[in-house]
Design an enzyme around this catalytic site. Structure first.
Site, PDB file in Angstrom:
ATOM      1  CG  HIS A  91      33.264  23.396   1.422  1.00  0.00           C
ATOM      2  ND1 HIS A  91      32.338  23.558   2.427  1.00  0.00           N
ATOM      3  CD2 HIS A  91      33.474  22.064   1.325  1.00  0.00           C
ATOM      4  CE1 HIS A  91      31.998  22.379   2.914  1.00  0.00           C
ATOM      5  NE2 HIS A  91      32.685  21.449   2.261  1.00  0.00           N
ATOM      6  CB  CYS A 124      35.118  18.903   1.818  1.00  0.00           C
ATOM      7  SG  CYS A 124      34.386  18.437   0.240  1.00  0.00           S
TER       8      CYS A 124
END
Length: 183
Positions: free
Chosen positions: A121, A137
């Site tokens: 992301h 992440c």
């Protein structure tokens, strides 16, 4: 099922903090988990091994769109919004949700990448790249994550390697932009 690196649509080298798109010869600087590398639930670590892009979120939304629980909030990230919300883990622009493919390693009880909400992301462009600072992440510059989002399909194969991936040479890859490597 077993895969080879040649089958990967996305290669992520956690040692060098690089994401590579072999079919497009594009290389990007990333930031992985500040708690290190590992698959355990609630560890804040970045998982290894074979994954696929399970779902994609953010198509056609403005760059710096803010997401919470994969839903756009209607906000566009800005420094003043950051000051108002100092505790947020900013997920911006696009989300590629990873699903582990290795049962008992990154898929299944206690280690499942998808259930851990592991994404590729965007993050504020002021955040450092090239060093592990995420909550597990793969963080990218916003322009870079938009480009990757547009170049790969849902279902794309992703390999996250704990050690340097020797099958590509970052010097030979066409870098997406100079700002990709700014810290």
């Amino acid at each position: 099922m077993s895969y080879t690196l040649e089958q990967a649509d996305i290669l992520i080298d956690l040692e060098q903090q690089l994401l590579y798109l072999p079919q497009h010869n594009k290389l990007y600087l990333i930031s992985s988990g500040k708690n290190g590398i590992g698959e355990q639930e609630n560890s804040g670590k970045t998982p290894r091994g074979w994954h696929r892009i399970a779902e994609k979120f953010g198509e056609h939304l403005p760059i710096n769109t803010v997401f919470i629980a994969r839903q756009p909030t209607g906000e566009i990230y800005s420094p003043s919004l950051a000051v108002q919300n100092p505790q947020r883990d900013w997920i911006l622009s696009r989300i590629l949700w990873l699903d582990g493919l290795e049962l008992g390693f990154n898929q299944g009880q206690g280690c499942d990448s998808k259930q851990r909400y592991i994404y590729i992301h965007g993050t504020p462009d002021t955040e450092p790249m090239g060093i592990p600072v995420s909550h597990g992440c793969i963080r990218m510059r916003n322009q870079d994550v938009v480009e990757v989002f547009d170049l790969v399909q849902q279902g794309a194969l992703v390999y996250l390697s704990e050690t340097k991936i020797e099958s590509f040479n970052p010097v030979q890859a066409n870098l997406s932009s100079e700002k990709t490597f700014s810290i």
